[in-house]
Design an enzyme around this catalytic site. Structure first.
Site, PDB file in Angstrom:
ATOM      1  N   GLN A 199       0.835  -1.117   0.139  1.00 18.53           N
ATOM      2  CA  GLN A 199       0.046   0.062   0.044  1.00 18.53           C
ATOM      3  C   GLN A 199       0.803   1.236   0.059  1.00 18.53           C
ATOM      4  O   GLN A 199       1.396   1.713   0.926  1.00 18.53           O
ATOM      5  CB  GLN A 199      -1.043  -0.059   1.291  1.00 18.53           C
ATOM      6  CG  GLN A 199      -1.805  -1.261   1.272  1.00 18.53           C
ATOM      7  CD  GLN A 199      -2.821  -1.544   0.266  1.00 18.53           C
ATOM      8  OE1 GLN A 199      -3.731  -0.724   0.311  1.00 18.53           O
ATOM      9  NE2 GLN A 199      -2.752  -2.277  -0.929  1.00 18.53           N
ATOM     10  N   GLY A 240     -12.165   2.412   3.446  1.00 22.04           N
ATOM     11  CA  GLY A 240     -11.056   1.645   2.715  1.00 22.04           C
ATOM     12  C   GLY A 240     -10.150   2.373   1.816  1.00 22.04           C
ATOM     13  O   GLY A 240     -10.341   3.549   1.692  1.00 22.04           O
ATOM     14  N   HIS A 241      -9.081   1.668   1.362  1.00 18.19           N
ATOM     15  CA  HIS A 241      -7.981   2.334   0.435  1.00 18.19           C
ATOM     16  C   HIS A 241      -8.723   2.931  -0.876  1.00 18.19           C
ATOM     17  O   HIS A 241      -9.634   2.210  -1.425  1.00 18.19           O
ATOM     18  CB  HIS A 241      -7.044   1.552   0.404  1.00 18.19           C
ATOM     19  CG  HIS A 241      -7.277   0.202  -0.372  1.00 18.19           C
ATOM     20  ND1 HIS A 241      -6.249  -0.655  -0.765  1.00 18.19           N
ATOM     21  CD2 HIS A 241      -8.575  -0.382  -0.895  1.00 18.19           C
ATOM     22  CE1 HIS A 241      -6.645  -1.919  -1.405  1.00 18.19           C
ATOM     23  NE2 HIS A 241      -7.885  -1.668  -1.556  1.00 18.19           N
ATOM     24  N   ASN A 242      -8.118   4.079  -1.246  1.00 13.44           N
ATOM     25  CA  ASN A 242      -8.482   4.488  -2.717  1.00 13.44           C
ATOM     26  C   ASN A 242      -9.906   5.213  -2.708  1.00 13.44           C
ATOM     27  O   ASN A 242     -10.432   5.771  -3.499  1.00 13.44           O
ATOM     28  CB  ASN A 242      -8.190   3.754  -3.718  1.00 13.44           C
ATOM     29  CG  ASN A 242      -6.929   3.398  -3.655  1.00 13.44           C
ATOM     30  OD1 ASN A 242      -6.450   2.195  -3.395  1.00 13.44           O
ATOM     31  ND2 ASN A 242      -5.951   4.285  -3.957  1.00 13.44           N
TER      32      ASN A 242
END
Length: 344
Positions: A199, A240-242
């Site tokens: 990440q 969450g990511h992004n």
């Protein structure tokens, strides 16, 4: 120690409100309409509580002009009483004074930059190349990892963790236990075993945002996870990511947004609602509590899903019937089709 006190006239002048009744009345605190007493200010915004007005002992009440007609007590007239009350209440809850300096128990990397007008509390840790701007408050027990930026006037209340590559704008408020910049949930299956996807992005938080206690915001896999200005997140929310969240959007407690979803501006997301990954939600969408968003939303409006609460026996009967819906639908469709012409 005696707290601040203001006359109704002073409050009206400060916030541009109309006064009815005794403008010299002193206000020293705020309370609900039902429980307010001498020296306390209350508000009436919801018509359901109109019946409490006559019996309220509040020194003054913020209300709309229509509600103030015939009211025997002192009133502050506002177009939106709840907004006016929120602004007034802030007068009686001032932030503690800034105490610039770095506590002796703090551990600060030699490459970190801390403005002389920032406050760094006890048992904090600040990593390499991180920057703390003027007026920022880093509360006790906070951990700020490498390559983070805390903008002017930010407040990290206590035990906040910025893992790495987290950039906070100005006046961001982060409540205890929040974790920003942890690894996103990136995995790839290889020969029956999971491989962790690095990440490498960060988290960018715009000006004037608020992040609730124990809320988590994962850093991006490649690009950043982004919150626009004035985004408000309640407690125990998972981002969450992004994920990208537009300006002025607010989300209630225990909501969850899966990776790479995009949420527009001025959206409202109810408690425990879920938004699946890689979806788009346009501006000005309201998602009610406990709803699950499984497809993109392209039109503003209010959206709901789930089953309303009902007695358990009734719910069990309905659940059993739900399993029969497909068979029933097929029978209805079959009965509605015209019969084929018989061959000669």
């Amino acid at each position: 120690m005696t707290g601040p006190s203001y006359s109704v006239a002073e409050i009206a002048a400060r916030f541009g409100l109309e006064t009815r009744g005794d403008a010299a009345t002193r206000i020293s605190s705020v309370a609900t309409l039902a429980r307010a007493g001498a020296g306390q200010l209350a508000f009436l915004a919801n018509p359901r509580y109109r019946s409490q007005l006559a019996d309220s002992a509040a020194a003054a009440v913020v209300m709309r002009a229509a509600d103030a007609e015939g009211h025997a007590g002192t009133a502050l007239v506002a177009a939106d009483p709840y907004v006016a009350f929120a602004k007034i209440a802030a007068l009686f809850d001032p932030p503690p004074p800034l105490q610039p300096g770095v506590h002796a128990s703090a551990v600060v990397d030699a490459s970190a930059q801390i403005d002389a007008q920032a406050q760094v509390g006890p048992f904090t840790s600040i990593g390499a190349r991180s920057r703390i701007a003027a007026g920022a408050v880093i509360g006790p027990g906070c951990v700020i990892g490498d390559d983070c930026v805390v903008g002017e006037g930010c407040v990290l209340v206590a035990r906040v963790t910025l893992v790495r590559r987290v950039r906070l704008g100005q006046r961001v408020l982060v409540h205890p236990g929040a974790v920003l910049g942890a690894d996103g949930f990136g995995l790839a299956m290889d020969a029956g075993r999971w491989i962790k996807v690095p990440q490498q992005g960060g988290v960018v938080v715009g000006d004037d945002c608020e992040i609730g206690a124990n809320t988590t915001i994962d850093r991006g896999a490649i690009e950043d996870t982004v919150l626009g200005e004035d985004v408000r997140l309640d407690n125990q929310i998972q981002i969450g990511h992004n994920v990208r969240i537009g300006a002025h959007t607010a989300m209630a407690g225990c909501a969850a947004v899966a990776g790479s979803a995009t949420i527009g501006s001025y959206c409202l997301v109810g408690g425990a609602a879920g938004i699946l990954g890689h979806l788009e939600v346009c501006d000005r969408v309201m998602i009610t509590a406990m709803s699950l968003v499984t497809s993109s939303i392209h039109e503003p409006g209010e959206y709901s899903s789930g089953t309303p609460l009902m007695p358990n026996r009734e719910w069990r009967r309905n659940a059993a019937r739900f399993r029969q819906l497909d068979t029933l639908a097929r029978r209805v469709n079959a009965q509605g089709k015209p019969a084929r012409d018989k061959e000669d």
